[in-house]
Enzyme design. Structure first.
Site, short mmCIF file in Angstrom:
data_model
loop_
_atom_site.label_atom_id
_atom_site.label_comp_id
_atom_site.label_asym_id
_atom_site.label_seq_id
_atom_site.Cartn_x
_atom_site.Cartn_y
_atom_site.Cartn_z
N THR A 154 0.83 -1.22 0.00
CA THR A 154 0.00 0.00 0.00
C THR A 154 0.86 1.26 0.00
O THR A 154 0.44 2.30 -0.48
CB THR A 154 -0.93 0.02 1.23
OG1 THR A 154 -0.17 -0.31 2.38
CG2 THR A 154 -2.04 -0.97 1.08
N THR A 155 2.08 1.17 0.55
CA THR A 155 2.98 2.33 0.51
C THR A 155 3.62 2.40 -0.87
O THR A 155 3.67 3.47 -1.48
CB THR A 155 4.09 2.19 1.59
OG1 THR A 155 3.48 1.83 2.82
CG2 THR A 155 4.83 3.49 1.78
N ASP A 186 -1.98 -7.88 7.01
CA ASP A 186 -1.16 -7.81 5.79
C ASP A 186 -0.58 -9.18 5.44
O ASP A 186 -0.56 -9.57 4.27
CB ASP A 186 -0.01 -6.81 5.99
CG ASP A 186 -0.46 -5.38 5.72
OD1 ASP A 186 -1.69 -5.19 5.57
OD2 ASP A 186 0.38 -4.46 5.65
#
Length: 534
Positions: free
Chosen positions: A100-101, A401
């Site tokens: 996601t980053t 995650d």
């Protein structure tokens, strides 16, 4: 309203329309800058040596995390283009759960590349189409680089789950959490048939106390509350469990009311009725042979009254009350039974069976654990522990995650190296491909290829290495055909990243590149922002 066109008003034509060429360029520039600002804000939290962010919400709650989606969800963003990047990380979180980053950092870098192309006078639509072409080419290259795996290869699954955990606060515990994530996913799917995992079948329960090392996988159910009994059983073997949706307490009318009782005889009669009513329910429970009751939370009245608890203690029935309404579905699926909605249906055949139901003491709190369920419906519970609230919540997010990474491998059973290796390889291959095409597209392809190098350079920067020297050496190694060369953050050098067990699912990378380029295309196509009248 008609527009007057005067001789002195040179910016309007005869039709009254504006001819202002600089506005679309200004809007585009403003959009790109806003989106780049969001990407720069979370760049520092990329990779195993990435920094964490401390987010303070309006009501004084504090969150410490380096999960891109969580950071962006909590940041208040006003610019519409910046909001698109927040949506982008949310989309990546839903699609892949990890990366996601990276996806936001890649989007920021692509926007910077697009800005330079725009300054050269290339039309935004041409850039947009070239980027789409480059993204689909990139996905092809990644697919060629990947190596297929089987779900029976647990070691590879654990390696990729560990990679996802390496950048988190709880990275020291990755050797414990990664196998838990893999086990949990494999327990709820059929590896031969299933192409997806429903993460609702894996219930993650957070319990304060202990340390992250005490996290465990429970094949069965965990209730965070203690049993409601006063001096009833604390441990029941060969349990017969009933999940009930009715209350064991005196009935109430729907409206508020007061009953004024004038004499003791009437008072006695009221109490006798109540006692008889509850006794009738308790007899039915005993008759069905039930020895553990799970009672759904009730809004209107007490789910179980004190008198009922007294009777249930006597017949040695363990009671867990206030089971949340949304948890009932998970509970019944796990136990393989149906909830009982009325007393008439409280029959032996509607009960579930389990080997053991016990109340467990941890720290200063207790919880109830159900294990050895006979016909369980393919669900598991992970009990996450943490010494304080911040660590506990971050452990929960990290585990999510890791679960998502294993889910990616179920969806698409292929792995690629991590550590900036795929991005460097993509940059090299796309630059080579750019030489085979002509015209403006070649420019755009080259810009796209260079933009992908932001991942290895940020990884190097966050690890305290020299980004320029590191990326140059990485490029050099890949040019000599060393596909799996990546940044080894632990040693601060460039090594074969597969030997370090840094692997990630193919789906994480392909979805990141596809989603990032789609968002960049959307931002490029905008040439005006219009405010509506509310």
């Amino acid at each position: 309203m008609t527009q007057q066109t005067g001789a002195g008003d040179g910016r309007r034509t005869q039709t009254g329309a504006y001819k202002d060429k600089s506005k679309p360029a200004d809007i585009r520039s403003s959009n790109i800058n806003a989106a780049k600002a969001v990407a720069d804000a979370i760049r520092t939290s990329l990779g195993p040596r990435g920094m964490d962010k401390m987010i303070q919400t309006g009501n004084g709650e504090v969150t410490i995390t380096n999960d891109g989606a969580t950071i962006l969800k909590q940041i208040s963003v006003t610019h519409p283009a910046a909001k698109m990047l927040v949506e982008l990380s949310k989309a990546q979180d839903i699609e892949a759960g990890d990366g996601t980053t990276s996806v936001v950092v890649v989007a920021g870098s692509l926007l910077e590349a697009a800005e330079k192309l725009l300054q050269r006078g290339i039309h935004p639509t041409i850039i947009s189409d070239a980027f789409q072409h480059a993204a689909s080419k990139a996905v092809e290259i990644l697919a060629e680089m990947s190596r297929p795996i089987e779900l029976s290869d647990k070691e590879s699954l654990v390696k990729s789950a560990s990679t996802a955990l390496n950048s988190k606060v709880v990275s020291q515990q990755s050797s414990l959490l990664a196998p838990i994530a893999v086990e949990a996913v494999l327990k709820v799917i059929d590896p031969l048939k299933d192409k997806n995992v429903d993460l609702k079948d894996i219930r993650v329960i957070k319990k304060l106390g202990g340390t992250v090392e005490d996290t465990e996988l429970v094949e069965g159910l965990v209730f965070t509350q203690k049993s409601a009994n006063v001096n009833g059983p604390r441990r029941v073997e060969k349990a017969k469990i009933g999940v009930i949706q009715f209350c064991i307490s005196p009935p109430k009318t729907d409206m508020d009311h007061n009953v004024i009782v004038s004499d003791y005889a009437a008072m006695d009669r009221v109490l006798k009725e109540e006692r008889a009513y509850i006794l009738n329910i308790v007899k039915q429970v005993k008759k069905a042979g039930c020895n553990v009751l799970l009672v759904q939370k009730s809004i209107l009245r007490d789910a179980v009254s004190d008198l009922a608890i007294h009777f249930l203690d006597k017949i040695k029935v363990m009671v867990v009350k206030d089971v949340e309404r949304e948890d009932i579905e998970f509970v019944t699926k796990t136990l393989g039974c149906r909830p009982i909605a009325s007393l008439d249906h409280f029959l032996p055949e509607h009960l579930a069976t389990a080997e053991l139901v016990e109340e467990v003491q941890t720290g200063n709190s207790k919880f109830v654990k159900v294990t050895g369920i006979q016909n369980s419906g393919g669900t598991v519970t992970v009990l996450v522990r943490g010494s304080n609230k911040l660590v506990l919540e971050e452990a929960d997010r990290s585990l999510h995650d890791a679960l998502c990474v294993v889910r990616c491998l179920v969806k698409q059973r292929a792995l690629i190296a991590g550590g900036g290796a795929p991005e460097t390889e993509l940059a090299l291959k796309l630059a080579q491909y750019a030489q085979t095409i002509t015209g403006v597209d070649a420019y755009c392809f080259r810009a796209f290829a260079n933009a992908l190098e932001v991942i290895p350079s940020t990884l190097a920067e966050n690890a305290g290495l020299n980004p320029i020297a590191t990326v140059t050496e990485l490029r050099n190694r890949h040019a000599h055909g060393d596909i799996t060369a990546g940044i080894n953050v632990r040693k601060g050098a460039i090594t074969n990243i597969l030997e370090e067990n840094v692997v990630q699912p193919l789906l994480v990378s392909t979805s990141a590149i596809t989603l990032a380029s789609e968002t960049v295309r959307s931002i490029l196509k905008i040439d005006d922002i219009v405010n509506t009248m509310q």
